[in-house]
Enzyme design. Structure first.
Site, mmCIF file in Angstrom:
data_model
loop_
_atom_site.group_PDB
_atom_site.id
_atom_site.type_symbol
_atom_site.label_atom_id
_atom_site.label_comp_id
_atom_site.label_asym_id
_atom_site.label_seq_id
_atom_site.Cartn_x
_atom_site.Cartn_y
_atom_site.Cartn_z
ATOM 1 N N HIS A 24 -0.978 -13.063 9.163
ATOM 2 C CA HIS A 24 -1.348 -14.032 8.401
ATOM 3 C C HIS A 24 -0.214 -15.451 9.062
ATOM 4 O O HIS A 24 -0.658 -16.062 9.441
ATOM 5 C CB HIS A 24 -0.590 -14.151 7.206
ATOM 6 C CG HIS A 24 -0.842 -12.173 5.846
ATOM 7 N ND1 HIS A 24 0.352 -11.661 5.513
ATOM 8 C CD2 HIS A 24 -2.099 -12.457 5.083
ATOM 9 C CE1 HIS A 24 -0.710 -10.920 4.546
ATOM 10 N NE2 HIS A 24 -2.305 -11.098 5.012
ATOM 11 N N LYS A 48 -2.782 -7.923 -12.169
ATOM 12 C CA LYS A 48 -2.857 -6.906 -11.317
ATOM 13 C C LYS A 48 -0.926 -6.740 -11.192
ATOM 14 O O LYS A 48 -0.018 -7.610 -11.257
ATOM 15 C CB LYS A 48 -2.886 -7.342 -9.372
ATOM 16 C CG LYS A 48 -3.834 -6.671 -9.531
ATOM 17 C CD LYS A 48 -4.149 -7.317 -8.256
ATOM 18 C CE LYS A 48 -5.130 -7.918 -7.066
ATOM 19 N NZ LYS A 48 -6.118 -7.680 -6.230
ATOM 20 N N ARG A 97 -9.577 -8.544 9.733
ATOM 21 C CA ARG A 97 -8.954 -8.202 11.224
ATOM 22 C C ARG A 97 -9.812 -7.201 12.093
ATOM 23 O O ARG A 97 -9.910 -6.677 12.832
ATOM 24 C CB ARG A 97 -8.388 -7.173 10.054
ATOM 25 C CG ARG A 97 -6.839 -7.654 10.012
ATOM 26 C CD ARG A 97 -6.239 -6.846 8.385
ATOM 27 N NE ARG A 97 -7.012 -6.895 7.410
ATOM 28 C CZ ARG A 97 -6.406 -7.061 6.340
ATOM 29 N NH1 ARG A 97 -5.021 -6.513 5.908
ATOM 30 N NH2 ARG A 97 -7.151 -7.671 5.597
HETATM 31 P P1 ADP Z 1 -6.227 -10.555 -0.033
HETATM 32 O O1 ADP Z 1 -6.132 -9.792 -0.939
HETATM 33 O O2 ADP Z 1 -7.057 -11.895 -0.342
HETATM 34 O O3 ADP Z 1 -6.968 -10.242 1.112
HETATM 35 P P2 ADP Z 1 -3.499 -10.911 1.920
HETATM 36 O O4 ADP Z 1 -2.364 -11.220 1.146
HETATM 37 O O5 ADP Z 1 -4.164 -9.250 2.326
HETATM 38 O O6 ADP Z 1 -4.838 -11.444 0.738
HETATM 39 O O7 ADP Z 1 -4.829 -11.679 2.789
HETATM 40 C C1 ADP Z 1 -4.647 -12.883 3.357
HETATM 41 C C2 ADP Z 1 -5.404 -13.322 3.546
HETATM 42 O O8 ADP Z 1 -4.871 -13.192 5.505
HETATM 43 C C3 ADP Z 1 -6.866 -12.764 4.461
HETATM 44 O O9 ADP Z 1 -8.128 -13.402 4.680
HETATM 45 C C4 ADP Z 1 -6.930 -11.800 4.666
HETATM 46 O O10 ADP Z 1 -8.089 -11.452 5.723
HETATM 47 C C5 ADP Z 1 -6.183 -12.057 6.126
HETATM 48 N N1 ADP Z 1 -4.770 -11.066 6.679
HETATM 49 C C6 ADP Z 1 -4.491 -10.168 6.725
HETATM 50 N N2 ADP Z 1 -4.044 -9.240 6.746
HETATM 51 C C7 ADP Z 1 -4.074 -10.104 8.302
HETATM 52 C C8 ADP Z 1 -3.748 -9.134 9.543
HETATM 53 N N3 ADP Z 1 -2.544 -8.288 9.725
HETATM 54 N N4 ADP Z 1 -3.857 -10.786 10.809
HETATM 55 C C9 ADP Z 1 -4.283 -11.328 9.870
HETATM 56 N N5 ADP Z 1 -5.121 -11.765 8.847
HETATM 57 C C10 ADP Z 1 -4.608 -11.253 7.660
#
Ligand code: ADP
Length: 152
Positions: A24, A48, A97
């Protein structure tokens, strides 16, 4: 080279961020090369259950982004497009990803454009960090594993 748009531009970076990972943080840093301001927006979905409480997630994110100029973190309930308008964002920022993420993200981007006209900027995660998903870490954490190596 960093390309900046002539007008100050704000993006909203929405997600559950449970827990906030290096992946992130990587997308956020890349986003700040395109946008002047990026608002990390923690979605609060009442339906959730479980996961880390939103105040804890916000504190963790604020700690991780403290040194990044232009980055901030908020929580929101409801539609992402409404949260975008509330924080003055003219784009949504998302990270992918893998190829498997693209179809879902494309559908989401089309939906958000259809309901509010807002566009989505999708960035590719660093391959070294891309394998780590929040849900995988959440599971490891639930089974008592040390996940500190994946957190900023
Ligand atoms: P969501 O359930 O909305 O995907 P997340 O918190 O898992 O929420 O992800 C928020 C954002 O960060 C999304 O755009 C997701 O694709 C991206 N993301 C999640 N994990 C990773 C990672 N390991 N590397 C890069 N981006 C990521």
């Amino acid at each position: 080279m960093t390309v900046k748009y002539p007008e100050p531009r704000t993006a909203i970076f929405p997600g559950s961020f449970d827990p906030f990972t290096l992946g992130h943080l990587d997308i956020l840093k890349r986003g700040l090369q395109v946008f002047d301001r990026v608002v990390v927006a923690v979605g609060v979905n009442a339906a959730k259950k479980g996961g880390t409480p939103v105040e804890e997630r916000l504190a963790q994110i604020r700690g991780a982004i403290a040194g990044l100029s232009g980055a901030e973190a908020v929580s929101y309930e409801g539609l992402t497009v409404d949260a975008a308008a509330a924080c003055g964002a003219t784009s949504i920022l998302r990270g992918v990803r893998s190829v498997a993420d693209f179809e879902y993200e494309r559908n989401l981007a089309d939906l958000n454009r259809a309901i509010s006209g807002i566009d989505t900027v999708i960035l590719c995660a660093d391959p070294g960090l891309a394998a780590i998903s929040s849900s995988a870490l959440r599971e490891l954490k639930a089974y008592g594993r040390d996940i500190s190596a994946y957190l900023p």
